[in-house]
Scaffold this motif. Structure first.
Motif, PDB file in Angstrom:
ATOM      1  N   THR A   1       0.942  -1.144  -0.065  1.00  0.00           N
ATOM      2  CA  THR A   1      -0.124  -0.186   0.029  1.00  0.00           C
ATOM      3  C   THR A   1       0.831   1.455   0.075  1.00  0.00           C
ATOM      4  OG1 THR A   1      -0.041  -0.130   2.375  1.00  0.00           O
ATOM      5  CG2 THR A   1      -1.986  -1.171   1.255  1.00  0.00           C
ATOM      6  N   LYS A   2       2.231   1.222   0.305  1.00  0.00           N
ATOM      7  CA  LYS A   2       2.791   2.357   0.431  1.00  0.00           C
ATOM      8  C   LYS A   2       3.782   2.447  -1.133  1.00  0.00           C
ATOM      9  CE  LYS A   2       3.203   2.304   5.363  1.00  0.00           C
ATOM     10  NZ  LYS A   2       3.823   2.351   6.517  1.00  0.00           N
TER      11      LYS A   2
ATOM     12  N   SER B   1      -0.256   9.603 -13.160  1.00  0.00           N
ATOM     13  CA  SER B   1       1.182   9.749 -12.221  1.00  0.00           C
ATOM     14  C   SER B   1       1.836  10.849 -12.834  1.00  0.00           C
ATOM     15  CB  SER B   1       1.799   8.537 -12.418  1.00  0.00           C
ATOM     16  OG  SER B   1       2.279   8.342 -13.604  1.00  0.00           O
TER      17      SER B   1
ATOM     18  N   PRO C   1       4.730   3.559  -4.707  1.00  0.00           N
ATOM     19  CA  PRO C   1       4.627   4.719  -5.519  1.00  0.00           C
ATOM     20  C   PRO C   1       3.915   4.233  -6.639  1.00  0.00           C
ATOM     21  CG  PRO C   1       6.883   4.718  -5.286  1.00  0.00           C
ATOM     22  CD  PRO C   1       6.371   3.268  -4.666  1.00  0.00           C
ATOM     23  N   ILE C   2       3.030   5.170  -7.386  1.00  0.00           N
ATOM     24  CA  ILE C   2       1.990   4.743  -8.463  1.00  0.00           C
ATOM     25  C   ILE C   2       2.619   3.984  -9.470  1.00  0.00           C
ATOM     26  CG2 ILE C   2       1.972   6.858  -9.586  1.00  0.00           C
ATOM     27  CD1 ILE C   2      -1.074   6.435  -9.737  1.00  0.00           C
ATOM     28  N   THR C   3       3.874   4.228  -9.572  1.00  0.00           N
ATOM     29  CA  THR C   3       4.604   3.526 -10.891  1.00  0.00           C
ATOM     30  C   THR C   3       4.924   2.081 -10.746  1.00  0.00           C
ATOM     31  OG1 THR C   3       6.700   4.555 -10.058  1.00  0.00           O
ATOM     32  CG2 THR C   3       5.399   5.544 -11.747  1.00  0.00           C
TER      33      THR C   3
ATOM     34  N   GLY D   1      -3.508   5.116 -15.189  1.00  0.00           N
ATOM     35  CA  GLY D   1      -2.604   5.339 -14.188  1.00  0.00           C
ATOM     36  C   GLY D   1      -1.336   6.152 -14.521  1.00  0.00           C
TER      37      GLY D   1
ATOM     38  N   GLY E   1       3.190   0.540  -8.469  1.00  0.00           N
ATOM     39  CA  GLY E   1       2.167  -0.293  -8.417  1.00  0.00           C
ATOM     40  C   GLY E   1       1.392  -0.580  -9.760  1.00  0.00           C
ATOM     41  N   LEU E   2       1.543   0.428 -10.550  1.00  0.00           N
ATOM     42  CA  LEU E   2       1.228   0.009 -12.001  1.00  0.00           C
ATOM     43  C   LEU E   2       1.916  -1.395 -12.678  1.00  0.00           C
ATOM     44  CD1 LEU E   2       0.780   3.440 -13.466  1.00  0.00           C
ATOM     45  CD2 LEU E   2      -1.032   1.926 -13.146  1.00  0.00           C
TER      46      LEU E   2
END
Length: 64
Positions: A6-7, A38, A9-11, A34, A13-14
């Motif tokens: 959950t922590k 970002s 970064p969005i990149t 996404g 996570g993608l």
């Protein structure tokens, strides 16, 4: 370095989203949206800090 997903970064996570569900074309649309989301904070920072960045480049190039 981060153990909690959950922590991330969005990149990252993608990337994990695409790697876990490889072969599913539905996830590609989510990944593209996404990635576009970002980039928005980077564009906003560039536009707001552009005048200071240009000013520092000019003042660093002048002698005296």
């Amino acid at each position: 370095m981060l153990s909690d997903e959950t922590k991330f970064p969005i990149t990252v996570g993608l990337y994990t989203l695409l790697s876990k569900g490889s072969g599913q074309p539905v996830l590609y649309g989510i990944a593209i949206v996404g990635a576009a989301v970002s980039v928005i904070p980077l564009i906003a920072l560039l536009l707001t800090l552009q005048r200071f960045w240009r000013l520092d480049l000019l003042s660093g190039g002048l002698k005296g």
